[in-house]
Design an enzyme around this catalytic site. Sequence first.
Site, PDB file in Angstrom:
ATOM      1  N   LYS A   1       0.837  -1.197   0.000  1.00 29.13           N
ATOM      2  CA  LYS A   1       0.000   0.000   0.000  1.00 29.13           C
ATOM      3  C   LYS A   1       0.874   1.251   0.000  1.00 29.13           C
ATOM      4  O   LYS A   1       1.867   1.334   0.729  1.00 29.13           O
ATOM      5  CB  LYS A   1      -0.920  -0.023   1.217  1.00 29.13           C
TER       6      LYS A   1
ATOM      7  N   SER B   1      -9.522   2.202   2.706  1.00 32.55           N
ATOM      8  CA  SER B   1      -8.565   2.945   1.911  1.00 32.55           C
ATOM      9  C   SER B   1      -7.561   2.059   1.169  1.00 32.55           C
ATOM     10  O   SER B   1      -6.839   2.532   0.274  1.00 32.55           O
ATOM     11  CB  SER B   1      -7.781   3.894   2.823  1.00 32.55           C
TER      12      SER B   1
ATOM     13  N   SER C   1     -10.386  -0.189   6.709  1.00 32.68           N
ATOM     14  CA  SER C   1      -9.668  -0.093   5.432  1.00 32.68           C
ATOM     15  C   SER C   1      -9.022  -1.382   4.952  1.00 32.68           C
ATOM     16  O   SER C   1      -8.524  -1.432   3.827  1.00 32.68           O
ATOM     17  CB  SER C   1      -8.590   0.998   5.533  1.00 32.68           C
TER      18      SER C   1
END
Length: 443
Positions: A80, A150, A174
Amino acid sequence: MAPRSLHKLSATEVAQLTRSGEITVEEYARALISRVQERDEVVRGWAYFDPDLIIASAKALDAIPADRRGPLHGVAVGVKDVIHTKDMPTQHFSPIYKGDHPRVDASVVLTLRAAGALIFGKTHTTEFATCQKGPPTCNPHDPKRSPGGSSSGSGAVVGDYQVPLSLGTQTGGSTIRPGSYNGIFALKPTHNAISREGLKMYSITCDTVGLYSRSVDDLILLTKVFRLKDDVPPPEQPLQLSGAKFGFVKTHVWPKAKPAVVSAWEQAKALLTGAGAKVEEVDLDAEFDNMGEWHRNILHMEGQSSFLGDFLTSGDKLDPWVTKHVVNDTNTTRKEQLASYDNIARLRPVIDAIASNYTALITPSVTDEAPLIEEPMRFTGDASFNLMWTVLHLPVLNIPGFVGPNGLPVGLSLVTPRYTEESLLHTAQAVSVVFAKGGWQLD
Protein backbone atom coordinates in the site's frame (compact mmCIF):
# COMPACT_ATOMS: atom_id res chain seq x y z
CA MET A 1 3.63 -25.27 -16.08
CA ALA A 2 2.49 -22.79 -18.72
CA PRO A 3 3.82 -19.30 -17.94
CA ARG A 4 0.37 -17.75 -18.24
CA SER A 5 -0.98 -19.93 -15.40
CA LEU A 6 1.68 -18.97 -12.89
CA HIS A 7 -0.25 -15.88 -11.82
CA LYS A 8 -2.91 -18.09 -10.23
CA LEU A 9 -0.48 -19.85 -7.89
CA SER A 10 -0.91 -19.29 -4.18
CA ALA A 11 1.91 -17.78 -2.16
CA THR A 12 2.46 -21.17 -0.52
CA GLU A 13 2.81 -22.87 -3.90
CA VAL A 14 5.16 -20.19 -5.25
CA ALA A 15 7.44 -20.42 -2.23
CA GLN A 16 7.67 -24.19 -2.58
CA LEU A 17 8.37 -24.06 -6.31
CA THR A 18 10.95 -21.28 -6.19
CA ARG A 19 12.81 -22.69 -3.20
CA SER A 20 13.06 -26.07 -4.92
CA GLY A 21 14.08 -24.52 -8.25
CA GLU A 22 11.12 -25.94 -10.18
CA ILE A 23 10.40 -22.44 -11.40
CA THR A 24 12.54 -19.32 -11.33
CA VAL A 25 11.43 -16.12 -9.69
CA GLU A 26 12.03 -14.38 -13.01
CA GLU A 27 9.61 -16.54 -14.99
CA TYR A 28 7.03 -16.20 -12.23
CA ALA A 29 7.51 -12.43 -12.18
CA ARG A 30 7.11 -12.20 -15.95
CA ALA A 31 3.81 -14.08 -15.74
CA LEU A 32 2.51 -11.61 -13.14
CA ILE A 33 3.72 -8.65 -15.19
CA SER A 34 1.76 -10.02 -18.15
CA ARG A 35 -1.32 -10.31 -15.96
CA VAL A 36 -0.98 -6.71 -14.81
CA GLN A 37 -0.45 -5.45 -18.36
CA GLU A 38 -3.54 -7.35 -19.45
CA ARG A 39 -5.77 -6.11 -16.66
CA ASP A 40 -4.46 -2.78 -15.39
CA GLU A 41 -6.56 -0.71 -17.77
CA VAL A 42 -9.62 -2.18 -16.04
CA VAL A 43 -8.54 -2.58 -12.42
CA ARG A 44 -5.99 0.23 -12.07
CA GLY A 45 -4.68 -1.08 -8.79
CA TRP A 46 -1.08 0.18 -8.98
CA ALA A 47 0.18 3.58 -7.92
CA TYR A 48 3.72 2.55 -8.93
CA PHE A 49 4.61 -0.38 -11.16
CA ASP A 50 8.05 -0.79 -12.79
CA PRO A 51 8.55 -4.06 -14.74
CA ASP A 52 12.28 -3.43 -15.12
CA LEU A 53 12.73 -3.10 -11.37
CA ILE A 54 10.63 -6.23 -10.79
CA ILE A 55 12.73 -8.30 -13.19
CA ALA A 56 15.99 -7.00 -11.69
CA SER A 57 14.72 -7.92 -8.21
CA ALA A 58 13.61 -11.34 -9.44
CA LYS A 59 17.03 -12.07 -10.94
CA ALA A 60 18.70 -11.09 -7.66
CA LEU A 61 16.45 -13.53 -5.81
CA ASP A 62 17.24 -16.30 -8.32
CA ALA A 63 20.93 -15.79 -7.57
CA ILE A 64 20.45 -16.66 -3.88
CA PRO A 65 21.72 -20.21 -3.12
CA ALA A 66 18.99 -22.75 -2.40
CA ASP A 67 20.06 -23.24 1.22
CA ARG A 68 19.66 -19.51 1.93
CA ARG A 69 16.22 -18.99 0.47
CA GLY A 70 13.59 -17.68 2.86
CA PRO A 71 10.00 -18.77 3.54
CA LEU A 72 8.60 -16.23 1.03
CA HIS A 73 11.31 -16.69 -1.60
CA GLY A 74 10.11 -15.03 -4.79
CA VAL A 75 6.53 -14.50 -3.61
CA ALA A 76 5.15 -11.26 -5.06
CA VAL A 77 3.70 -8.80 -2.55
CA GLY A 78 1.90 -5.54 -3.28
CA VAL A 79 2.52 -2.72 -0.81
CA LYS A 80 0.00 0.00 0.00
CA ASP A 81 1.32 3.40 -1.00
CA VAL A 82 1.43 4.80 2.53
CA ILE A 83 4.22 2.35 3.43
CA HIS A 84 7.82 3.35 2.71
CA THR A 85 9.82 1.33 0.18
CA LYS A 86 13.44 2.28 -0.44
CA ASP A 87 13.42 1.49 -4.17
CA MET A 88 9.98 2.90 -5.03
CA PRO A 89 8.27 6.24 -4.36
CA THR A 90 5.73 6.59 -1.56
CA GLN A 91 3.13 9.14 -2.64
CA HIS A 92 0.09 8.62 -0.35
CA PHE A 93 -2.25 9.50 -3.27
CA SER A 94 -1.52 13.13 -2.38
CA PRO A 95 -0.37 15.93 -4.67
CA ILE A 96 1.91 17.03 -1.83
CA TYR A 97 3.97 13.85 -2.17
CA LYS A 98 3.78 13.23 -5.91
CA GLY A 99 7.09 11.65 -6.94
CA ASP A 100 8.38 11.67 -3.35
CA HIS A 101 11.02 9.01 -2.76
CA PRO A 102 12.19 8.54 0.84
CA ARG A 103 14.93 5.92 0.44
CA VAL A 104 14.04 3.79 3.41
CA ASP A 105 12.01 0.64 3.95
CA ALA A 106 9.25 0.46 6.53
CA SER A 107 9.81 -2.22 9.14
CA VAL A 108 7.13 -4.42 7.57
CA VAL A 109 8.88 -4.24 4.17
CA LEU A 110 12.26 -5.00 5.74
CA THR A 111 10.73 -8.14 7.25
CA LEU A 112 9.26 -9.21 3.91
CA ARG A 113 12.56 -8.70 2.09
CA ALA A 114 14.40 -10.70 4.77
CA ALA A 115 11.94 -13.55 4.13
CA GLY A 116 12.71 -13.45 0.39
CA ALA A 117 9.58 -11.69 -0.85
CA LEU A 118 9.49 -9.95 -4.21
CA ILE A 119 8.22 -6.42 -3.53
CA PHE A 120 6.13 -6.03 -6.67
CA GLY A 121 4.86 -2.46 -6.59
CA LYS A 122 2.87 0.17 -4.69
CA THR A 123 -0.91 -0.12 -4.57
CA HIS A 124 -3.42 2.71 -4.70
CA THR A 125 -4.85 4.19 -1.52
CA THR A 126 -7.14 7.05 -0.59
CA GLU A 127 -5.24 10.20 0.39
CA PHE A 128 -3.12 9.37 3.46
CA ALA A 129 -5.38 6.30 3.95
CA THR A 130 -7.99 8.59 5.46
CA CYS A 131 -10.80 9.85 3.29
CA GLN A 132 -13.78 8.31 1.54
CA LYS A 133 -12.82 9.72 -1.86
CA GLY A 134 -11.39 6.77 -3.73
CA PRO A 135 -8.41 6.49 -6.06
CA PRO A 136 -8.86 5.33 -9.70
CA THR A 137 -8.95 1.64 -8.71
CA CYS A 138 -12.04 -0.39 -9.70
CA ASN A 139 -13.49 -3.62 -8.40
CA PRO A 140 -12.07 -6.49 -10.51
CA HIS A 141 -15.41 -8.32 -10.43
CA ASP A 142 -17.39 -5.31 -11.66
CA PRO A 143 -15.42 -2.24 -12.77
CA LYS A 144 -18.48 -0.06 -12.19
CA ARG A 145 -18.11 -0.70 -8.46
CA SER A 146 -15.67 0.25 -5.74
CA PRO A 147 -12.93 -2.09 -4.50
CA GLY A 148 -13.29 -0.47 -1.09
CA GLY A 149 -10.82 1.70 0.72
CA SER A 150 -8.57 2.95 1.91
CA SER A 151 -6.56 -0.13 0.86
CA SER A 152 -8.22 -0.02 -2.55
CA GLY A 153 -5.41 -1.29 -4.74
CA SER A 154 -4.18 -3.88 -2.26
CA GLY A 155 -7.53 -5.65 -2.19
CA ALA A 156 -8.15 -5.37 -5.93
CA VAL A 157 -4.81 -6.71 -7.16
CA VAL A 158 -5.08 -9.81 -4.96
CA GLY A 159 -8.69 -10.37 -6.01
CA ASP A 160 -7.63 -10.07 -9.66
CA TYR A 161 -4.71 -12.56 -9.45
CA GLN A 162 -2.10 -9.88 -10.04
CA VAL A 163 -0.24 -10.83 -6.84
CA PRO A 164 -1.03 -13.48 -4.22
CA LEU A 165 -0.32 -11.25 -1.20
CA SER A 166 -0.52 -7.58 -0.38
CA LEU A 167 -0.21 -5.19 2.53
CA GLY A 168 -2.94 -2.78 3.55
CA THR A 169 -3.65 -0.74 6.64
CA GLN A 170 -6.73 -0.24 8.77
CA THR A 171 -7.70 2.73 10.91
CA GLY A 172 -11.45 2.23 10.57
CA GLY A 173 -12.37 -0.49 8.06
CA SER A 174 -9.67 -0.09 5.43
CA THR A 175 -8.54 -3.74 5.33
CA ILE A 176 -11.68 -5.71 6.13
CA ARG A 177 -14.06 -3.83 3.83
CA PRO A 178 -11.91 -4.25 0.66
CA GLY A 179 -11.51 -7.90 1.62
CA SER A 180 -15.26 -8.39 1.45
CA TYR A 181 -15.77 -6.31 -1.70
CA ASN A 182 -13.01 -8.15 -3.61
CA GLY A 183 -13.97 -11.63 -2.38
CA ILE A 184 -10.67 -12.44 -0.64
CA PHE A 185 -9.28 -13.09 2.82
CA ALA A 186 -8.28 -10.00 4.80
CA LEU A 187 -6.64 -10.02 8.22
CA LYS A 188 -6.47 -7.04 10.53
CA PRO A 189 -4.16 -8.33 13.26
CA THR A 190 -4.11 -7.21 16.86
CA HIS A 191 -3.10 -3.56 17.07
CA ASN A 192 0.70 -3.20 16.91
CA ALA A 193 1.31 -6.94 16.47
CA ILE A 194 3.12 -5.89 13.29
CA SER A 195 5.32 -2.79 13.49
CA ARG A 196 3.93 0.41 11.99
CA GLU A 197 7.35 2.09 11.77
CA GLY A 198 7.70 3.66 8.34
CA LEU A 199 3.96 4.17 7.65
CA LYS A 200 2.19 7.49 7.25
CA MET A 201 0.53 8.12 10.61
CA TYR A 202 -3.18 8.85 10.95
CA SER A 203 -4.13 7.50 14.38
CA ILE A 204 -1.54 6.01 16.70
CA THR A 205 -4.39 4.31 18.58
CA CYS A 206 -6.03 2.70 15.55
CA ASP A 207 -3.56 2.41 12.62
CA THR A 208 -2.86 -1.28 11.99
CA VAL A 209 -1.02 -3.12 9.21
CA GLY A 210 -3.41 -5.39 7.28
CA LEU A 211 -2.78 -8.52 5.20
CA TYR A 212 -4.53 -9.83 2.05
CA SER A 213 -4.49 -13.25 0.41
CA ARG A 214 -6.71 -15.68 -1.48
CA SER A 215 -6.38 -18.48 1.10
CA VAL A 216 -6.09 -19.04 4.82
CA ASP A 217 -2.91 -21.08 4.29
CA ASP A 218 -1.24 -18.07 2.69
CA LEU A 219 -2.18 -15.91 5.66
CA ILE A 220 -0.73 -18.52 7.99
CA LEU A 221 2.51 -18.42 5.98
CA LEU A 222 2.59 -14.63 6.20
CA THR A 223 1.80 -14.42 9.91
CA LYS A 224 4.61 -16.87 10.64
CA VAL A 225 6.99 -14.51 8.84
CA PHE A 226 5.79 -11.72 11.16
CA ARG A 227 6.04 -14.07 14.17
CA LEU A 228 2.46 -13.68 15.30
CA LYS A 229 2.20 -16.35 17.97
CA ASP A 230 -0.42 -17.05 20.62
CA ASP A 231 0.61 -17.69 24.20
CA VAL A 232 -1.34 -20.94 23.92
CA PRO A 233 -1.07 -22.26 20.35
CA PRO A 234 -4.06 -24.02 18.78
CA PRO A 235 -3.99 -27.80 18.41
CA GLU A 236 -2.17 -29.23 15.40
CA GLN A 237 -5.19 -31.20 14.23
CA PRO A 238 -7.93 -29.41 12.22
CA LEU A 239 -10.79 -27.83 14.12
CA GLN A 240 -13.86 -30.04 14.38
CA LEU A 241 -16.87 -27.83 13.91
CA SER A 242 -19.06 -30.31 15.71
CA GLY A 243 -17.45 -29.17 18.95
CA ALA A 244 -17.27 -25.46 18.16
CA LYS A 245 -19.41 -22.58 19.43
CA PHE A 246 -19.81 -19.29 17.57
CA GLY A 247 -21.21 -16.04 18.89
CA PHE A 248 -22.98 -13.94 16.25
CA VAL A 249 -22.62 -10.25 17.14
CA LYS A 250 -24.80 -7.80 15.23
CA THR A 251 -23.58 -4.72 17.19
CA HIS A 252 -25.49 -1.45 17.42
CA VAL A 253 -25.05 -0.68 13.71
CA TRP A 254 -27.05 -3.71 12.56
CA PRO A 255 -29.87 -1.48 11.19
CA LYS A 256 -27.41 -0.52 8.42
CA ALA A 257 -27.18 -4.12 7.18
CA LYS A 258 -28.64 -4.45 3.68
CA PRO A 259 -30.37 -7.60 2.35
CA ALA A 260 -27.08 -8.98 0.98
CA VAL A 261 -25.58 -8.98 4.48
CA VAL A 262 -28.73 -10.23 6.19
CA SER A 263 -28.82 -13.13 3.74
CA ALA A 264 -25.14 -13.96 4.32
CA TRP A 265 -25.75 -13.79 8.08
CA GLU A 266 -28.58 -16.29 7.97
CA GLN A 267 -26.74 -18.57 5.54
CA ALA A 268 -23.69 -18.60 7.80
CA LYS A 269 -25.73 -19.63 10.81
CA ALA A 270 -27.43 -22.39 8.85
CA LEU A 271 -24.17 -23.68 7.35
CA LEU A 272 -22.37 -23.78 10.70
CA THR A 273 -25.33 -25.42 12.39
CA GLY A 274 -25.48 -27.95 9.58
CA ALA A 275 -21.79 -28.72 10.19
CA GLY A 276 -22.55 -29.48 13.83
CA ALA A 277 -21.46 -26.20 15.42
CA LYS A 278 -23.47 -24.38 18.04
CA VAL A 279 -24.41 -20.79 17.17
CA GLU A 280 -25.97 -18.13 19.35
CA GLU A 281 -26.53 -14.41 19.06
CA VAL A 282 -24.57 -12.26 21.48
CA ASP A 283 -26.03 -9.03 22.82
CA LEU A 284 -23.30 -6.69 23.98
CA ASP A 285 -23.77 -4.28 26.86
CA ALA A 286 -25.19 -0.89 25.86
CA GLU A 287 -21.81 0.73 26.59
CA PHE A 288 -20.48 -0.77 23.36
CA ASP A 289 -23.01 1.34 21.47
CA ASN A 290 -20.71 4.33 22.07
CA MET A 291 -17.80 2.84 20.12
CA GLY A 292 -18.51 4.77 16.93
CA GLU A 293 -18.52 8.09 18.77
CA TRP A 294 -15.39 7.27 20.77
CA HIS A 295 -13.58 6.10 17.64
CA ARG A 296 -14.51 9.34 15.89
CA ASN A 297 -13.26 11.46 18.81
CA ILE A 298 -9.92 9.69 18.77
CA LEU A 299 -9.47 9.99 15.00
CA HIS A 300 -10.30 13.68 14.98
CA MET A 301 -7.82 14.55 17.70
CA GLU A 302 -5.01 12.21 16.65
CA GLY A 303 -5.51 13.17 13.01
CA GLN A 304 -5.15 16.80 14.04
CA SER A 305 -1.59 16.25 15.24
CA SER A 306 -0.71 13.77 12.46
CA PHE A 307 -1.58 16.12 9.59
CA LEU A 308 -0.71 19.48 11.16
CA GLY A 309 2.60 19.76 9.31
CA ASP A 310 1.02 18.97 5.94
CA PHE A 311 -1.71 21.52 6.64
CA LEU A 312 0.69 24.28 7.62
CA THR A 313 2.98 23.76 4.63
CA SER A 314 0.54 22.65 1.90
CA GLY A 315 -2.96 23.14 3.23
CA ASP A 316 -4.35 24.19 -0.14
CA LYS A 317 -3.48 20.74 -1.54
CA LEU A 318 -5.12 18.67 1.19
CA ASP A 319 -8.39 16.78 0.73
CA PRO A 320 -11.13 18.45 2.83
CA TRP A 321 -11.50 15.21 4.81
CA VAL A 322 -7.93 15.60 6.04
CA THR A 323 -8.31 19.32 6.67
CA LYS A 324 -11.34 18.86 8.89
CA HIS A 325 -9.23 16.92 11.36
CA VAL A 326 -6.60 19.64 11.61
CA VAL A 327 -9.14 22.43 12.11
CA ASN A 328 -11.18 20.19 14.46
CA ASP A 329 -14.43 20.98 12.70
CA THR A 330 -16.33 18.84 15.23
CA ASN A 331 -15.03 20.91 18.16
CA THR A 332 -14.01 17.74 19.97
CA THR A 333 -12.64 18.58 23.42
CA ARG A 334 -9.68 17.11 25.26
CA LYS A 335 -12.14 15.92 27.89
CA GLU A 336 -14.02 13.95 25.24
CA GLN A 337 -10.77 12.59 23.86
CA LEU A 338 -9.64 11.38 27.29
CA ALA A 339 -13.04 9.87 28.07
CA SER A 340 -12.91 8.00 24.75
CA TYR A 341 -9.45 6.60 25.52
CA ASP A 342 -10.40 5.56 29.04
CA ASN A 343 -13.76 3.98 28.20
CA ILE A 344 -12.36 1.99 25.31
CA ALA A 345 -9.38 0.80 27.36
CA ARG A 346 -11.78 -0.35 30.08
CA LEU A 347 -13.86 -2.35 27.60
CA ARG A 348 -10.96 -4.12 25.85
CA PRO A 349 -10.55 -6.82 28.52
CA VAL A 350 -14.35 -7.08 28.68
CA ILE A 351 -14.63 -7.95 24.99
CA ASP A 352 -11.63 -10.29 25.31
CA ALA A 353 -13.51 -12.19 28.01
CA ILE A 354 -16.69 -12.34 25.93
CA ALA A 355 -14.81 -13.60 22.87
CA SER A 356 -13.02 -16.20 25.01
CA ASN A 357 -16.36 -17.90 25.63
CA TYR A 358 -16.58 -18.84 21.93
CA THR A 359 -14.47 -20.51 19.29
CA ALA A 360 -14.86 -17.15 17.55
CA LEU A 361 -17.26 -14.27 17.29
CA ILE A 362 -18.84 -13.63 13.91
CA THR A 363 -19.82 -10.14 12.79
CA PRO A 364 -20.57 -8.39 9.48
CA SER A 365 -17.61 -7.17 7.43
CA VAL A 366 -19.66 -4.65 5.45
CA THR A 367 -23.11 -3.13 5.21
CA ASP A 368 -23.65 -4.33 1.63
CA GLU A 369 -22.04 -5.41 -1.61
CA ALA A 370 -19.50 -3.02 -3.13
CA PRO A 371 -21.14 0.33 -3.96
CA LEU A 372 -21.32 1.77 -7.44
CA ILE A 373 -18.56 4.23 -8.26
CA GLU A 374 -19.94 7.74 -8.62
CA GLU A 375 -17.67 10.50 -9.84
CA PRO A 376 -16.05 12.57 -8.52
CA MET A 377 -16.36 11.14 -5.01
CA ARG A 378 -15.71 7.47 -5.88
CA PHE A 379 -17.15 6.53 -2.48
CA THR A 380 -15.31 3.52 -1.04
CA GLY A 381 -18.11 2.17 1.16
CA ASP A 382 -19.45 2.26 4.69
CA ALA A 383 -17.03 1.12 7.43
CA SER A 384 -19.58 1.18 10.26
CA PHE A 385 -19.28 -2.51 11.13
CA ASN A 386 -15.48 -2.32 11.40
CA LEU A 387 -14.86 0.69 13.65
CA MET A 388 -15.59 -0.98 16.97
CA TRP A 389 -13.26 -3.92 16.46
CA THR A 390 -10.46 -1.66 15.22
CA VAL A 391 -10.45 0.63 18.22
CA LEU A 392 -10.82 -2.35 20.59
CA HIS A 393 -7.62 -3.76 18.99
CA LEU A 394 -8.95 -7.28 18.39
CA PRO A 395 -7.79 -9.43 15.43
CA VAL A 396 -10.41 -9.62 12.67
CA LEU A 397 -10.48 -11.84 9.59
CA ASN A 398 -12.82 -11.36 6.64
CA ILE A 399 -13.87 -14.70 5.19
CA PRO A 400 -15.42 -14.63 1.70
CA GLY A 401 -18.12 -17.04 0.69
CA PHE A 402 -21.43 -15.35 0.10
CA VAL A 403 -22.98 -13.63 -2.91
CA GLY A 404 -25.19 -10.55 -3.01
CA PRO A 405 -28.10 -9.89 -5.38
CA ASN A 406 -25.76 -8.32 -7.96
CA GLY A 407 -23.50 -11.36 -8.04
CA LEU A 408 -20.77 -9.66 -5.97
CA PRO A 409 -18.99 -11.11 -2.94
CA VAL A 410 -20.09 -10.56 0.64
CA GLY A 411 -17.88 -11.65 3.53
CA LEU A 412 -18.32 -12.08 7.24
CA SER A 413 -15.68 -11.50 9.89
CA LEU A 414 -14.29 -13.80 12.56
CA VAL A 415 -13.09 -12.09 15.73
CA THR A 416 -11.06 -13.55 18.62
CA PRO A 417 -9.36 -12.02 21.71
CA ARG A 418 -6.26 -9.87 21.34
CA TYR A 419 -3.05 -11.62 20.28
CA THR A 420 -4.75 -14.84 19.21
CA GLU A 421 -4.01 -14.74 15.47
CA GLU A 422 -2.95 -18.40 15.38
CA SER A 423 -6.25 -19.51 16.90
CA LEU A 424 -8.18 -17.19 14.61
CA LEU A 425 -6.56 -18.65 11.49
CA HIS A 426 -6.91 -22.21 12.79
CA THR A 427 -10.64 -21.61 13.18
CA ALA A 428 -10.80 -19.88 9.79
CA GLN A 429 -9.46 -22.97 8.02
CA ALA A 430 -12.58 -24.89 9.02
CA VAL A 431 -15.05 -22.04 8.74
CA SER A 432 -13.85 -21.00 5.26
CA VAL A 433 -14.64 -24.48 3.92
CA VAL A 434 -18.20 -24.18 5.20
CA PHE A 435 -18.66 -20.58 4.05
CA ALA A 436 -17.47 -21.56 0.56
CA LYS A 437 -20.83 -23.27 0.18
CA GLY A 438 -22.37 -19.78 0.18
CA GLY A 439 -21.71 -19.54 -3.54
CA TRP A 440 -18.82 -17.11 -3.97
CA GLN A 441 -15.78 -18.27 -5.92
CA LEU A 442 -12.98 -16.31 -7.57
CA ASP A 443 -12.76 -16.85 -11.32
